[in-house]
Design a protein around this motif. Structure first.
Motif, PDB file in Angstrom:
ATOM      1  N   GLN A   2     -57.617  14.930 -21.377  1.00 18.13           N
ATOM      2  CA  GLN A   2     -57.491  16.208 -22.071  1.00 18.13           C
ATOM      3  C   GLN A   2     -56.051  16.390 -22.537  1.00 18.13           C
ATOM      4  O   GLN A   2     -55.119  16.298 -21.734  1.00 18.13           O
ATOM      5  CB  GLN A   2     -57.874  17.378 -21.159  1.00 18.13           C
ATOM      6  N   VAL A   3     -55.886  16.647 -23.822  1.00 15.76           N
ATOM      7  CA  VAL A   3     -54.562  16.856 -24.406  1.00 15.76           C
ATOM      8  C   VAL A   3     -54.618  18.105 -25.281  1.00 15.76           C
ATOM      9  O   VAL A   3     -55.458  18.205 -26.186  1.00 15.76           O
ATOM     10  CB  VAL A   3     -54.112  15.651 -25.255  1.00 15.76           C
ATOM     11  N   GLU A   4     -53.763  19.060 -24.999  1.00 15.10           N
ATOM     12  CA  GLU A   4     -53.630  20.251 -25.835  1.00 15.10           C
ATOM     13  C   GLU A   4     -52.189  20.331 -26.323  1.00 15.10           C
ATOM     14  O   GLU A   4     -51.253  20.105 -25.556  1.00 15.10           O
ATOM     15  CB  GLU A   4     -53.974  21.515 -25.052  1.00 15.10           C
ATOM     16  N   ARG A   5     -52.025  20.642 -27.594  1.00 13.30           N
ATOM     17  CA  ARG A   5     -50.677  20.778 -28.161  1.00 13.30           C
ATOM     18  C   ARG A   5     -50.549  22.114 -28.860  1.00 13.30           C
ATOM     19  O   ARG A   5     -51.396  22.492 -29.686  1.00 13.30           O
ATOM     20  CB  ARG A   5     -50.389  19.642 -29.136  1.00 13.30           C
ATOM     21  N   CYS A   6     -49.492  22.825 -28.528  1.00 15.63           N
ATOM     22  CA  CYS A   6     -49.214  24.116 -29.152  1.00 15.63           C
ATOM     23  C   CYS A   6     -47.786  24.105 -29.685  1.00 15.63           C
ATOM     24  O   CYS A   6     -46.967  23.262 -29.306  1.00 15.63           O
ATOM     25  CB  CYS A   6     -49.372  25.260 -28.140  1.00 15.63           C
ATOM     26  N   ASP A   7     -47.498  25.050 -30.556  1.00 17.81           N
ATOM     27  CA  ASP A   7     -46.140  25.211 -31.061  1.00 17.81           C
ATOM     28  C   ASP A   7     -45.466  26.349 -30.311  1.00 17.81           C
ATOM     29  O   ASP A   7     -46.050  27.427 -30.136  1.00 17.81           O
ATOM     30  CB  ASP A   7     -46.154  25.514 -32.561  1.00 17.81           C
ATOM     31  N   ALA A   8     -44.234  26.094 -29.860  1.00 11.58           N
ATOM     32  CA  ALA A   8     -43.470  27.122 -29.145  1.00 11.58           C
ATOM     33  C   ALA A   8     -42.155  27.348 -29.880  1.00 11.58           C
ATOM     34  O   ALA A   8     -41.110  26.823 -29.498  1.00 11.58           O
ATOM     35  CB  ALA A   8     -43.223  26.699 -27.697  1.00 11.58           C
TER      36      ALA A   8
ATOM     37  N   LEU B 246     -46.958  20.606 -24.792  1.00  7.70           N
ATOM     38  CA  LEU B 246     -48.067  19.691 -24.518  1.00  7.70           C
ATOM     39  C   LEU B 246     -48.620  19.930 -23.124  1.00  7.70           C
ATOM     40  O   LEU B 246     -47.864  19.988 -22.152  1.00  7.70           O
ATOM     41  CB  LEU B 246     -47.596  18.244 -24.632  1.00  7.70           C
ATOM     42  N   VAL B 247     -49.937  20.062 -23.027  1.00  9.26           N
ATOM     43  CA  VAL B 247     -50.621  20.214 -21.743  1.00  9.26           C
ATOM     44  C   VAL B 247     -51.536  19.008 -21.567  1.00  9.26           C
ATOM     45  O   VAL B 247     -52.476  18.809 -22.348  1.00  9.26           O
ATOM     46  CB  VAL B 247     -51.442  21.514 -21.681  1.00  9.26           C
ATOM     47  N   LEU B 248     -51.257  18.188 -20.546  1.00  9.42           N
ATOM     48  CA  LEU B 248     -51.975  16.942 -20.320  1.00  9.42           C
ATOM     49  C   LEU B 248     -52.736  17.023 -19.000  1.00  9.42           C
ATOM     50  O   LEU B 248     -52.152  17.368 -17.973  1.00  9.42           O
ATOM     51  CB  LEU B 248     -50.996  15.767 -20.286  1.00  9.42           C
ATOM     52  N   ARG B 249     -54.017  16.687 -19.036  1.00 11.76           N
ATOM     53  CA  ARG B 249     -54.852  16.732 -17.831  1.00 11.76           C
ATOM     54  C   ARG B 249     -55.684  15.451 -17.713  1.00 11.76           C
ATOM     55  O   ARG B 249     -55.974  14.795 -18.708  1.00 11.76           O
ATOM     56  CB  ARG B 249     -55.800  17.942 -17.859  1.00 11.76           C
ATOM     57  N   ASP B 250     -56.081  15.146 -16.487  1.00 16.42           N
ATOM     58  CA  ASP B 250     -56.948  14.003 -16.181  1.00 16.42           C
ATOM     59  C   ASP B 250     -56.344  12.671 -16.654  1.00 16.42           C
ATOM     60  O   ASP B 250     -56.773  12.101 -17.659  1.00 16.42           O
ATOM     61  CB  ASP B 250     -58.337  14.179 -16.812  1.00 16.42           C
ATOM     62  N   PRO B 251     -55.355  12.169 -15.904  1.00 20.22           N
ATOM     63  CA  PRO B 251     -54.715  10.908 -16.293  1.00 20.22           C
ATOM     64  C   PRO B 251     -55.557   9.700 -15.908  1.00 20.22           C
ATOM     65  O   PRO B 251     -55.233   8.961 -14.972  1.00 20.22           O
ATOM     66  CB  PRO B 251     -53.399  10.952 -15.506  1.00 20.22           C
TER      67      PRO B 251
END
Length: 449
Positions: A172-178, A184-189
């Protein structure tokens, strides 16, 4: 540009810092990583402690890590009272130090803000931090992006190719602009690898050298190529050149490392068929070198990194001959490869000294447990327990597994292995007496990490 602890301490002692934490980042953390009951967070590169204090306010118990004493002194002063809220300040180099001070039960959140661009072996460090995550936990990386950063400050930012590399191997990879930063939020490696090929080799390129270089901790050197894969140093063997000489030349041309010809050892010859070309790869192991890996051929490589052996199977795309060469040296690190013909050239490959400090600590911890439980029948066995680097026998497993006393086996006085609390059906870790040298298998198997 390289930075050391004294550089960063001076940076903070002079009152400098980094971009303050903004509301958009606080909102994204609240939305994507709310603190669970009993939640623990690890901040890597905490600086003045502003983010650590915010995480504590969200309900996390926080380990805030920085390798600069000046940063921690500022953090304790500026975030006075944060320890009461649940922040523990730790002076640690996350890239090189033994991680024993970190929470043994892992973390629900690991966060790196404005720090990843300064890390050398980014892939290895990120994989190591991923191993600290509890089930369902997240690794958050907040970083400047090269496209949004002035040219003179690009060293503090990551390009899109580096961000893509960072996100490989996560389910799971989520990318947002700050406000211009990548959040970047990374889950389940999960991690996996695939071997990839280049275009059809030219006829003069069918005979090449694959150079296996290990550092003092037993990590292997790999380059990230401009084709988007990991590769060992190496290349074609020129006319009138033998394999060790080619390895020495290629290592200098590609990574800037100097090697004497006597320190380049031909281990095995691998033969496979690539399209309609028979490919011959000479696997050369380098046992001593000088210099620091650097990108000398930017048209071919973007970076060089040292990798722990047990993480190789989670690296993503690996050049096929490089994968076969590493599997020939360390059987088990990359399972499931197609078969190749192997012609060993070294009966006993040369040994390499050095190991991570964590391995020494875990080995003595295991030895203490085995001896205390009465499983070591003699002083000779006790000596073997404390001296033999077992992780070299299981390069595909983490150090904690290699030194799990419930999995270990020790040699008896008659040279046979006897269990040291080994559960039925579980894999044993062989332990030869000090000074013994395992023989090479059909594919030059001894791990000289």
């Amino acid at each position: 540009m390289a930075y050391d602890r004294s550089d960063w301490s001076k940076h903070y002692d002079e009152g400098r810092g980094f971009r303050p934490l903004r509301d958009v980042e606080r909102d994204l953390l609240t939305r994507h990583t709310p603190a669970p009951d009993g939640g623990r967070a690890l901040e890597v590169g905490c600086g003045t402690g502003e983010l650590a204090a915010h995480l504590a306010a969200l309900g996390y118990v926080v380990d805030a890590v920085d390798f600069a004493e000046g940063a921690l002194a500022r953090a304790r002063k500026e975030q006075e009272g944060a320890e009461v809220q649940g922040v523990r300040w730790l002076c640690m180099d996350i890239e090189h130090d033994d991680p024993s001070e970190l929470n043994g039960d892992g973390y629900d959140l690991v966060i790196m803000r404005l720090v990843l661009a300064f890390v050398g072996d980014r892939t290895r460090v990120v994989r190591s931090l991923a191993a600290q995550l509890r089930p369902g936990g997240a690794l958050v990386v907040i970083t400047p992006v090269a496209a949004n950063t002035p040219q003179e400050r690009r060293r503090i930012a990551l390009g899109e190719d580096e961000i893509d590399l960072l996100t490989e191997g996560w389910e799971q990879v989520e990318r947002c602009d700050a406000d211009g930063l990548a959040f970047l939020v990374l889950r389940d490696p999960s991690g996996s690898f695939e071997t990839v090929e280049k275009s059809r080799p030219e006829p003069q390129a069918v005979l090449g050298a694959c150079v296996v270089v290990t550092d003092g901790c037993g990590r292997v050197l790999l380059g990230r190529s401009t084709r988007g894969m990991w590769e060992l140093p190496g290349g074609r063997i020129e006319t009138a050149e033998n394999a060790p000489a080619a390895a020495v030349r290629e290592l200098a041309e590609e990574a800037g490392l100097s090697v004497g010809i006597d320190d380049a050892h031909l281990l095995t010859i691998l033969q496979d068929d690539r399209a309609d070309i028979r490919r011959i790869s000479a696997v050369v192991h380098v046992t001593a070198w000088s210099g620091t890996p650097e990108v000398c051929e930017p048209h071919r490589f973007t970076r060089w990194e040292w990798h722990d052996l047990h993480t190789l199977a989670g690296l993503g795309r690996i050049f096929a001959p490089s994968a076969q060469a590493m599997e020939a040296v360390w059987p088990g690190v990359l399972p499931g490869l197609p078969p190749v013909h192997s012609y060993p050239q070294a009966e006993v490959p040369p040994a390499v000294g050095g190991e991570p400090a964590e391995a020494v600590r875990l080995r003595h911890k295991m030895a203490d447990a085995v001896i205390t439980k009465g499983w070591a029948p003699s002083a000779r066995v006790e000596q073997a327990l404390r001296a033999v680097p077992r992780h070299r026998f299981t390069p595909e497993t983490p150090l904690s597994t290699a030194y799990d006393n419930d999995l270990a086996a020790v040699p008896s006085a008659h040279g046979r292995s006897s269990p040291a609390g080994m559960s039925p059906g579980r894999r044993s870790v062989p332990s030869p007496p000090p000074g013994s040298k395992p023989t090479c298998s059909k594919s030059c198997a001894w791990n000289r990490a």
